[in-house]
Design a protein around this motif. Structure first.
Motif, PDB file in Angstrom:
ATOM      1  N   ASP A  85       0.809  -1.218   0.000  1.00 44.56           N
ATOM      2  CA  ASP A  85       0.000   0.000   0.000  1.00 44.56           C
ATOM      3  C   ASP A  85       0.844   1.270   0.000  1.00 44.56           C
ATOM      4  OD1 ASP A  85      -2.366  -1.164  -0.200  1.00 44.56           O
ATOM      5  OD2 ASP A  85      -2.928  -1.036   1.925  1.00 44.56           O
ATOM      6  N   HIS A  86       2.076   1.137   0.435  1.00 49.63           N
ATOM      7  CA  HIS A  86       2.966   2.321   0.515  1.00 49.63           C
ATOM      8  C   HIS A  86       3.156   2.905  -0.883  1.00 49.63           C
ATOM      9  CE1 HIS A  86       6.388   4.867   1.378  1.00 49.63           C
ATOM     10  NE2 HIS A  86       6.229   4.624   2.701  1.00 49.63           N
ATOM     11  N   ASP A  87       2.988   4.232  -0.988  1.00 46.76           N
ATOM     12  CA  ASP A  87       2.977   4.800  -2.349  1.00 46.76           C
ATOM     13  C   ASP A  87       4.365   4.861  -2.996  1.00 46.76           C
ATOM     14  OD1 ASP A  87       3.936   6.719  -0.710  1.00 46.76           O
ATOM     15  OD2 ASP A  87       2.630   8.344  -1.398  1.00 46.76           O
ATOM     16  N   LYS A  88       5.411   4.589  -2.238  1.00 48.85           N
ATOM     17  CA  LYS A  88       6.746   4.585  -2.821  1.00 48.85           C
ATOM     18  C   LYS A  88       7.178   3.167  -3.221  1.00 48.85           C
ATOM     19  CE  LYS A  88       8.179   8.785  -3.055  1.00 48.85           C
ATOM     20  NZ  LYS A  88       7.648   9.701  -2.113  1.00 48.85           N
ATOM     21  N   VAL A  89       6.298   2.215  -2.998  1.00 49.79           N
ATOM     22  CA  VAL A  89       6.667   0.812  -3.265  1.00 49.79           C
ATOM     23  C   VAL A  89       5.996   0.328  -4.548  1.00 49.79           C
ATOM     24  CG1 VAL A  89       6.463  -1.562  -2.415  1.00 49.79           C
ATOM     25  CG2 VAL A  89       7.083   0.291  -0.854  1.00 49.79           C
ATOM     26  N   ASP A  90       6.822  -0.304  -5.386  1.00 50.82           N
ATOM     27  CA  ASP A  90       6.303  -0.839  -6.635  1.00 50.82           C
ATOM     28  C   ASP A  90       5.860  -2.290  -6.439  1.00 50.82           C
ATOM     29  OD1 ASP A  90       5.678  -0.887  -9.298  1.00 50.82           O
ATOM     30  OD2 ASP A  90       7.683  -1.554  -9.910  1.00 50.82           O
ATOM     31  N   GLN A  91       6.758  -3.107  -5.950  1.00 56.46           N
ATOM     32  CA  GLN A  91       6.433  -4.523  -5.722  1.00 56.46           C
ATOM     33  C   GLN A  91       6.964  -4.964  -4.379  1.00 56.46           C
ATOM     34  OE1 GLN A  91       8.073  -6.992  -8.861  1.00 56.46           O
ATOM     35  NE2 GLN A  91       7.778  -5.311 -10.335  1.00 56.46           N
ATOM     36  N   ALA A  92       6.324  -5.989  -3.806  1.00 62.48           N
ATOM     37  CA  ALA A  92       6.851  -6.620  -2.601  1.00 62.48           C
ATOM     38  C   ALA A  92       6.587  -8.124  -2.712  1.00 62.48           C
ATOM     39  CB  ALA A  92       6.187  -6.040  -1.364  1.00 62.48           C
ATOM     40  N   ARG A  93       7.613  -8.894  -2.429  1.00 62.71           N
ATOM     41  CA  ARG A  93       7.516 -10.346  -2.637  1.00 62.71           C
ATOM     42  C   ARG A  93       8.062 -11.029  -1.387  1.00 62.71           C
ATOM     43  NH1 ARG A  93      11.379 -13.608  -5.299  1.00 62.71           N
ATOM     44  NH2 ARG A  93      12.561 -11.706  -5.730  1.00 62.71           N
ATOM     45  N   VAL A  94       7.329 -12.036  -0.918  1.00 62.10           N
ATOM     46  CA  VAL A  94       7.770 -12.746   0.286  1.00 62.10           C
ATOM     47  C   VAL A  94       8.676 -13.899  -0.131  1.00 62.10           C
ATOM     48  CG1 VAL A  94       7.022 -14.047   2.307  1.00 62.10           C
ATOM     49  CG2 VAL A  94       5.618 -12.193   1.411  1.00 62.10           C
ATOM     50  N   ILE A  95       9.776 -14.005   0.566  1.00 61.19           N
ATOM     51  CA  ILE A  95      10.619 -15.193   0.399  1.00 61.19           C
ATOM     52  C   ILE A  95      10.613 -15.900   1.738  1.00 61.19           C
ATOM     53  CG2 ILE A  95      12.938 -16.051  -0.071  1.00 61.19           C
ATOM     54  CD1 ILE A  95      13.390 -13.582  -1.797  1.00 61.19           C
ATOM     55  N   THR A  96       9.956 -17.049   1.787  1.00 65.92           N
ATOM     56  CA  THR A  96       9.849 -17.749   3.067  1.00 65.92           C
ATOM     57  C   THR A  96      11.209 -18.313   3.434  1.00 65.92           C
ATOM     58  OG1 THR A  96       9.354 -19.828   1.988  1.00 65.92           O
ATOM     59  CG2 THR A  96       7.478 -18.432   2.545  1.00 65.92           C
ATOM     60  N   ILE A 126      11.173 -10.139   3.019  1.00 62.96           N
ATOM     61  CA  ILE A 126      10.322  -9.511   1.985  1.00 62.96           C
ATOM     62  C   ILE A 126      11.239  -8.673   1.092  1.00 62.96           C
ATOM     63  CG2 ILE A 126       8.395  -7.946   1.531  1.00 62.96           C
ATOM     64  CD1 ILE A 126       7.482  -8.557   4.442  1.00 62.96           C
ATOM     65  N   VAL A 127      11.192  -8.946  -0.206  1.00 61.74           N
ATOM     66  CA  VAL A 127      11.994  -8.148  -1.142  1.00 61.74           C
ATOM     67  C   VAL A 127      11.114  -7.032  -1.694  1.00 61.74           C
ATOM     68  CG1 VAL A 127      13.238  -8.150  -3.321  1.00 61.74           C
ATOM     69  CG2 VAL A 127      13.473 -10.071  -1.735  1.00 61.74           C
ATOM     70  N   VAL A 128      11.536  -5.809  -1.471  1.00 61.80           N
ATOM     71  CA  VAL A 128      10.742  -4.654  -1.890  1.00 61.80           C
ATOM     72  C   VAL A 128      11.443  -3.954  -3.048  1.00 61.80           C
ATOM     73  CG1 VAL A 128       9.820  -2.417  -1.180  1.00 61.80           C
ATOM     74  CG2 VAL A 128       9.854  -4.346   0.440  1.00 61.80           C
ATOM     75  N   ILE A 129      10.722  -3.758  -4.130  1.00 65.14           N
ATOM     76  CA  ILE A 129      11.260  -2.954  -5.237  1.00 65.14           C
ATOM     77  C   ILE A 129      10.610  -1.569  -5.135  1.00 65.14           C
ATOM     78  CG2 ILE A 129      11.563  -2.793  -7.738  1.00 65.14           C
ATOM     79  CD1 ILE A 129      12.611  -5.426  -6.999  1.00 65.14           C
ATOM     80  N   PRO A 130      11.398  -0.530  -4.895  1.00 61.99           N
ATOM     81  CA  PRO A 130      10.808   0.813  -4.768  1.00 61.99           C
ATOM     82  C   PRO A 130      10.277   1.320  -6.106  1.00 61.99           C
ATOM     83  CG  PRO A 130      13.101   0.762  -4.021  1.00 61.99           C
ATOM     84  CD  PRO A 130      12.860  -0.501  -4.748  1.00 61.99           C
ATOM     85  N   HIS A 131       9.395   2.295  -5.973  1.00 62.09           N
ATOM     86  CA  HIS A 131       8.842   2.937  -7.168  1.00 62.09           C
ATOM     87  C   HIS A 131       9.946   3.643  -7.944  1.00 62.09           C
ATOM     88  CE1 HIS A 131       5.186   3.883  -9.246  1.00 62.09           C
ATOM     89  NE2 HIS A 131       4.502   3.326  -8.229  1.00 62.09           N
TER      90      HIS A 131
END
Ligand code: ATP
Ligand code: MG
Lengths: 304, 223
Positions: A85-96, A126-131
């Motif tokens: 939901d964060h407006d600066k975040v493009d994608q977020a992916r969980v790596i268990t 969690i791998v986050v790709i910023p906007h």
């Protein structure tokens, strides 16, 4: 006006003739000025190229968030949702933790050894790709700080860090170039003012006679100003040629290297405006140096 | 043309080379400046072209008060005065033509005018055939005449000469004084410093005589 222009041209031609009469002295002076001007220009090119390369890496910034070991799947899901939901975040992916372990086993080749561990030492992450628009180091750092405060997050790592460090080094290099350029510009000024000083003293008698028959300082200065400006200009042209040759020489190996990294990168040499800039700086320094030098010595030479 | 009023020149070492010198030379006049060696003849000529500045007194040259002349105007003053130097002061690496052309080039005259005037000046001193030679290949008298040609090339209204016949034989020296007479007849004011009394007696011109820095003959009456 046309007589004035003609006179200027005559002085210009006679300055060039003077150079032709003493070719070795001229080549030496021009060569020294050329090398001196080429040095900071070359460093400038290297830094610009390095900046060029790293600017492409901005978009690939990636943030890894490591979760507390007691965070369960449900709470992980909730956190991921908030991150997305964060407006600066493009994608977020969980790596268990399991996926991470599997990946690590494959990549490291320590498969057997890791099997012997009683339980999985790796956390869920969690791998986050910023906007794309959050690209400056400061913005990225702000995002990292915000994400770290979320519940269940243990630690965060910005994979940009080494790029950032590299950029700091580059800006340091830029500043070094500025200092170096000023010093080398001074060196060029000294070289030219010294050759002009020798020229003035060598023509002492002539200057005295010209003063005696009503020559203005401006008239006496003119040939020396031309000579100094031309020396600076020729030196700058030598520097530009030198740099073009060096860039050509480096471009072969650089292209091979870039190919190894699957990149079409080529060294960017001097652009035409930059070449003109170098020439303007060379000519300008020559003018300043000769103006300064002639001015100092002209006052000393008085007819008696 | 030249007016000195109570002019004193003291050199930096304290030596007074001229003491309260007053005289006037009218426009179109020709005069000799004489006196023993060290009397101050060269000093007086140097004051007129501002090679030296007077310590006290007033000098007016061509209606200009020299004490009030700004440094940047000195070249313009010198262009109005032709000077023949005792030691020629020619440039050995330039041809006779270029030497004579120098004051015209300095004054910014166009190419054609320069060429014409140089030839006219060389013609007057009888050196028209030698314009492409270098001064060192000329005799002493010829070099002196190149110096004269250069002094008159820019058609100055005032001509100064410091011992122009210094080491020339009698015939040559008569010839050179004759040249000055010729220019004077064409309206140029002429002042010649010399210690050769021969010319002075021969020509019957105005004479200014210096002795130990004092003008003992030909000066303005003391007030
Ligand atoms: N720059 C100077 N500094 C100090 N004294 C000087 C300087 N120039 C000349 N003098 C002195 O002033 C005096 C007058 O010199 P000046 O050259 O005017 O003499 P002159 O009449 O031209 O002599 P000459 O006939 O030998 O040329 C001399 O005693 C000389 O030593
Ligand atoms: Mg003298």
């Amino acid at each position: 006006m046309s007589a004035y222009v003609l006179r200027q041209l005559q002085v210009l031609v006679s300055s060039l003739g003077e150079f032709a009469r003493t070719p070795w002295a001229t080549i030496l002076t021009v060569g020294v000025i050329g090398i001196t001007l080429a040095l900071p220009t070359l460093l400038y090119i290297l830094v610009t190229n390095a900046e060029q390369v790293t600017s492409g890496w901005h978009g690939n910034a990636q943030i890894s968030l490591f979760l507390n070991s007691d965070t369960d799947t449900e709470r992980t899901g909730a956190v991921v949702a908030r991150i997305r939901d964060h407006d600066k975040v493009d994608q977020a992916r969980v790596i268990t933790a399991e996926q991470a372990l599997l990946e690590f086993k494959q990549l490291s080749g320590f498969g057997r050894a890791l099997d012997m561990l009683p339980d999985n030492p790796l956390p869920t992450s969690i791998v986050v790709i910023p906007h794309k628009d959050a690209v400056t180091p400061a913005e990225l750092q702000k995002l990292v700080d915000e994400l770290t405060k979320l519940p269940g997050i243990d630690a965060a790592q910005l994979d940009m860090e080494w790029v950032q460090r590299f950029r700091v080094i580059l800006s340091l290099a830029s500043r070094t170039i500025v200092v170096l350029s000023v010093l080398l510009a001074l060196a060029v000024t000294f070289i030219i003012s010294n050759t002009i000083r020798l020229a003035v003293l060598g023509r002492r008698e002539e200057i005295e006679i010209i003063k005696l028959i009503g020559g203005t300082d401006r008239f006496i200065r003119r040939p020396f100003l031309y000579s100094g400006t031309l020396q600076g200009l020729l030196g700058a042209i030598a520097a530009v040629i030198l740099i073009v040759l060096i860039v050509q020489l480096l471009n072969g190996p650089v292209t091979v290297l870039a190919k190894l990294y699957d990149s079409g990168f080529r060294l960017i040499g001097l652009t035409a405006p930059e070449m003109l800039g170098v020439c303007a700086i060379g000519g300008g320094l020559g003018w300043l140096a000769s103006r300064w030098s002639v001015g100092r010595h002209l006052a000393e030479i008085q007819p008696t | 043309m030249i007016h000195f009023s109570q002019v004193t020149k003291r050199y930096a070492n304290g030596y007074e080379a001229l003491k309260r010198v007053s005289f006037t030379i009218e426009r179109g006049e020709m005069a000799f400046l004489t006196g023993h060696s060290g009397a101050g003849k060269s000093t007086l000529l140097k004051l007129i072209t501002l090679i030296e500045r007077s310590t006290r007194g007033q000098i007016i040259v061509n209606n200009k008060n020299l004490a009030k002349l700004r440094r940047s105007r000195i070249p313009h003053l010198r262009r109005e005065i032709g000077v023949v130097f005792q030691d020629h002061k020619l440039l050995d690496d330039r041809t006779v033509f270029d030497n004579v052309a120098l004051p015209l080039v300095v004054a910014g005259l166009g190419h054609q005018d320069t060429s014409r005037r140089v030839r006219a000046a060389l013609d007057k001193v009888g050196l028209l055939g030698k314009e492409k030679l270098y001064p060192i290949t000329l005799s002493g008298g010829e070099q002196q005449r190149v110096g004269i040609a250069r002094a008159v090339a820019n058609r100055p209204s005032l001509l100064l000469a410091d011992e122009p016949t210094g080491n020339l034989d009698a015939e040559l020296s008569n010839e050179i004084i004759g040249l000055f007479q010729h220019f004077n007849q064409h309206g140029v004011t002429v002042l010649v410093a010399t210690h050769e009394r021969r010319h002075i007696h021969r020509l019957n011109k105005r004479v200014l005589e210096l002795k130990n820095g004092e003008l003992i003959h030909g000066g303005d009456p003391q007030r």
